[in-house]
Design a protein around this motif. Structure first.
Motif, PDB file in Angstrom:
ATOM      1  N   TYR A 419      23.255  10.715  -9.907  1.00  0.00           N
ATOM      2  CA  TYR A 419      23.927   9.539 -10.449  1.00  0.00           C
ATOM      3  C   TYR A 419      22.984   8.341 -10.319  1.00  0.00           C
ATOM      4  O   TYR A 419      22.436   8.096  -9.245  1.00  0.00           O
ATOM      5  CB  TYR A 419      25.223   9.263  -9.699  1.00  0.00           C
ATOM      6  CG  TYR A 419      26.282  10.328  -9.884  1.00  0.00           C
ATOM      7  CD1 TYR A 419      27.416  10.083 -10.649  1.00  0.00           C
ATOM      8  CD2 TYR A 419      26.152  11.583  -9.291  1.00  0.00           C
ATOM      9  CE1 TYR A 419      28.392  11.057 -10.826  1.00  0.00           C
ATOM     10  CE2 TYR A 419      27.119  12.569  -9.463  1.00  0.00           C
ATOM     11  CZ  TYR A 419      28.242  12.289 -10.227  1.00  0.00           C
ATOM     12  OH  TYR A 419      29.196  13.260 -10.389  1.00  0.00           O
ATOM     13  N   VAL A 420      22.828   7.605 -11.420  1.00  0.00           N
ATOM     14  CA  VAL A 420      21.861   6.513 -11.461  1.00  0.00           C
ATOM     15  C   VAL A 420      22.540   5.245 -11.981  1.00  0.00           C
ATOM     16  O   VAL A 420      23.222   5.273 -13.018  1.00  0.00           O
ATOM     17  CB  VAL A 420      20.673   6.850 -12.380  1.00  0.00           C
ATOM     18  CG1 VAL A 420      19.594   5.776 -12.262  1.00  0.00           C
ATOM     19  CG2 VAL A 420      20.103   8.215 -12.065  1.00  0.00           C
ATOM     20  N   ALA A 421      22.347   4.130 -11.268  1.00  0.00           N
ATOM     21  CA  ALA A 421      22.800   2.827 -11.755  1.00  0.00           C
ATOM     22  C   ALA A 421      21.764   2.315 -12.752  1.00  0.00           C
ATOM     23  O   ALA A 421      20.670   1.908 -12.371  1.00  0.00           O
ATOM     24  CB  ALA A 421      22.960   1.849 -10.594  1.00  0.00           C
ATOM     25  N   ASP A 422      22.125   2.385 -14.041  1.00  0.00           N
ATOM     26  CA  ASP A 422      21.229   1.989 -15.129  1.00  0.00           C
ATOM     27  C   ASP A 422      21.386   0.482 -15.337  1.00  0.00           C
ATOM     28  O   ASP A 422      22.182   0.029 -16.169  1.00  0.00           O
ATOM     29  CB  ASP A 422      21.598   2.788 -16.382  1.00  0.00           C
ATOM     30  CG  ASP A 422      20.531   2.720 -17.458  1.00  0.00           C
ATOM     31  OD1 ASP A 422      19.494   2.076 -17.223  1.00  0.00           O
ATOM     32  OD2 ASP A 422      20.742   3.319 -18.531  1.00  0.00           O
ATOM     33  N   TYR A 423      20.595  -0.266 -14.588  1.00  0.00           N
ATOM     34  CA  TYR A 423      20.816  -1.698 -14.370  1.00  0.00           C
ATOM     35  C   TYR A 423      20.916  -2.512 -15.664  1.00  0.00           C
ATOM     36  O   TYR A 423      21.913  -3.196 -15.897  1.00  0.00           O
ATOM     37  CB  TYR A 423      19.672  -2.223 -13.491  1.00  0.00           C
ATOM     38  CG  TYR A 423      19.751  -3.687 -13.133  1.00  0.00           C
ATOM     39  CD1 TYR A 423      20.607  -4.128 -12.138  1.00  0.00           C
ATOM     40  CD2 TYR A 423      18.961  -4.631 -13.783  1.00  0.00           C
ATOM     41  CE1 TYR A 423      20.675  -5.474 -11.785  1.00  0.00           C
ATOM     42  CE2 TYR A 423      19.015  -5.973 -13.447  1.00  0.00           C
ATOM     43  CZ  TYR A 423      19.877  -6.389 -12.457  1.00  0.00           C
ATOM     44  OH  TYR A 423      19.942  -7.720 -12.120  1.00  0.00           O
ATOM     45  N   GLU A 424      19.895  -2.455 -16.502  1.00  0.00           N
ATOM     46  CA  GLU A 424      19.873  -3.298 -17.697  1.00  0.00           C
ATOM     47  C   GLU A 424      20.773  -2.758 -18.807  1.00  0.00           C
ATOM     48  O   GLU A 424      21.061  -3.475 -19.773  1.00  0.00           O
ATOM     49  CB  GLU A 424      18.434  -3.437 -18.221  1.00  0.00           C
ATOM     50  CG  GLU A 424      17.500  -4.198 -17.299  1.00  0.00           C
ATOM     51  CD  GLU A 424      17.819  -5.683 -17.222  1.00  0.00           C
ATOM     52  OE1 GLU A 424      18.703  -6.149 -17.968  1.00  0.00           O
ATOM     53  OE2 GLU A 424      17.192  -6.387 -16.402  1.00  0.00           O
ATOM     54  N   ASN A 425      21.211  -1.502 -18.695  1.00  0.00           N
ATOM     55  CA  ASN A 425      22.135  -0.953 -19.689  1.00  0.00           C
ATOM     56  C   ASN A 425      23.594  -1.046 -19.242  1.00  0.00           C
ATOM     57  O   ASN A 425      24.489  -0.574 -19.959  1.00  0.00           O
ATOM     58  CB  ASN A 425      21.784   0.505 -20.005  1.00  0.00           C
ATOM     59  CG  ASN A 425      20.531   0.617 -20.856  1.00  0.00           C
ATOM     60  OD1 ASN A 425      20.285  -0.212 -21.733  1.00  0.00           O
ATOM     61  ND2 ASN A 425      19.719   1.630 -20.593  1.00  0.00           N
TER      62      ASN A 425
END
Length: 484
Positions: A419-425
């Motif tokens: 699980y990844v926090a896709d910051y700018e998206n």
């Protein structure tokens, strides 16, 4: 003069009447949505009860149905979602067209009535009132719904390449062990409600006990208390389960480098063996251990390091991402320098390099997952490896399902899914090692401050029931997404 005033008054009354009609319709729609959500919750609870009684039967049935559907090229999760999304779009478009046609017909009919009644001031007043009401209704309907319609039409073009996949059937299929494992993961993977529950913050940007300021790393204990690196307030706060305010357990005494101060903390983890908290004190360049929430009982573990992410393995070794030197090091008990375990070959995008690593996670096999922020990818470094492998992103920055844009928080569940926090998206993505594309778990509705939206997510964490928590950084809150 009297006919003029009568006509003007009729138009005003009609406009107000038409505007109110839309408001009443909106309230009815909200009530219907609330009832529908309650029905969904009842179904979810019933499903949990059935699952607790006969989970194995359900799994066998799910496997059978999915297997049949995939082999005959019928129903997949993606196709079901595509059909539902398409249905919603068609419904809104048809609603807009029908409302437009009805409005035009009403205006024409009222215009004809107005023509016939121009000799009678009373009939004129009625006609003007009804016509103004119809026009007001159409105007408010377009204001409230045209933007939604436009975004849904636009999304249909943007998502065609990412949400629909066409299965192929091999004449001589060969099932490998990895394919079997992949199928099991796809069958058992967790699903989360899209509307988050605010469990900390969301009271504006500030330093009060019920506020946060750019929260970053988070940790959830067995009592579901949330420990938050409150970056902008230079403190670590603890929010107990169902509490409306937080409690400062470290820092909170102004920005500084004294023993009771922090300077932009980015992460917090818990060391079970020593019953203590480990804090990444970013701009003081140090990693600190706090005991028993006692600010006077602290220990500086590591100094002179551009520390950001923290994680700890089952043997008690601490891993720290050094974004300034583009590397990750491991500190065992009493280590002075730490051992290089990832990167350390200068800034770059080769498999043995990193570019501003931020959040990190260690699994039970001592494989290290690293958010390689400025390379827009997540790297996996196996134990004693000399280079990593790309397990998410790595296709430059962008918003397609095969891309990330400045990833931050990273965690791995019991199935090995990332699980990844896709910051700018403004979304949380989930990847399985070996996949070319990820899937959006949270944040399918773009940037925003609604409960089904995020603004620059950072830290991620699971509780002991596998509910997902997200630090919604630029909206100063922590959101909980329940597993179902």
């Amino acid at each position: 003069m009297f006919p003029f005033l009568l006509t003007a008054g009729s138009i005003i009354v009609g406009a107000i009447f038409g505007w109110k009609i839309v408001g009443i319709a909106d309230n009815a729609q909200r009530d219907a949505t609330s009832v529908a959500q309650q029905a969904v919750n009842v179904v979810d609870n019933a499903r949990r009860d059935v699952a607790s009684i006969g989970q194995q039967i359900i799994n066998i049935t799910d496997d059978f149905v999915r297997g049949v559907a995939q082999n005959v090229n019928l129903i997949t999760d993606a196709s079901v979602w595509s059909v539902m999304t398409l249905t919603n779009r068609v419904t809104i478009i048809m609603y807009m067209l029908a409302a437009t046609a009805l409005g035009l017909m009403t205006v024409c009919a009222l215009g004809f009535l107005l023509y016939l009644s121009h000799f009678s001031p009373c009939l004129q007043a009625i006609a003007w009132t009804l016509m103004a009401a119809a026009c007001s209704f159409m105007f408010r309907m377009y204001v409230q719904h045209s933007r939604i319609c436009w975004h849904m039409i636009k999304d249909s073009f943007q998502s065609n390449h990412s949400t629909i996949s066409t299965p192929t059937i091999s004449k001589n299929p060969i099932t490998t062990q990895s394919q079997v494992k992949q199928k099991q993961i796809q069958t058992k993977k967790n699903h989360y409600k899209q509307f988050g529950i605010t469990v900390a913050g969301r009271n504006g940007h500030g330093e009060k006990f019920n506020q946060l300021c750019y929260p970053e790393g988070i940790f959830i204990d067995n009592d579901k208390s949330i420990y938050i690196a409150d970056f902008g307030n230079d403190r670590i706060v603890k929010w107990k389960f169902n509490s409306r305010i937080g409690q400062v357990i470290a820092g909170g005494n102004g920005r500084g480098n004294q023993i009771n101060q922090l300077d932009c903390p980015t992460n917090i983890i818990f060391d079970k063996e020593n019953n203590s908290f480990i804090i990444s004190d970013l701009w003081n360049g140090r990693v600190i251990r706090y005991f028993d929430e006692n600010q006077t009982n602290q220990q500086i573990l590591i100094s002179n390091i551009s520390c950001h992410g923290l994680t700890i393995d089952k043997s008690g070794s601490i891993y720290v991402s050094d974004w300034g030197n583009h590397e990750v090091r491991r500190w065992k008990q009493e280590d002075k320098k730490g051992e290089l375990v990832a990167g350390g070959n200068g800034k770059g995008n080769h498999l043995n390099q990193l570019n501003c690593p931020t959040y990190i996670f260690i699994d039970k096999d001592y494989s290290l997952y690293i958010s390689d922020r400025d390379n827009h990818r997540v790297m996996k470094w196996k134990k004693d490896a000399k280079e990593g492998i790309i397990v998410a992103g790595g296709n430059s920055n962008g918003n397609s399902l095969e891309q990330l844009d400045h990833p931050h928080g990273v965690i791995v569940d019991h199935l090995g899914q990332i699980y990844v926090a896709d910051y700018e998206n403004h979304r949380v993505m989930r990847w399985c090692e070996g996949d070319e594309e990820g899937e959006i778990v949270i944040g399918q509705n773009g940037k925003g401050n609604q409960s089904n939206q995020l603004i620059n997510p950072k830290g991620l964490s699971f509780d002991n029931e596998e509910n997902l928590y997200v630090a919604d950084c630029n909206y100063d809150q922590i959101q909980k997404y329940e597993k179902f």
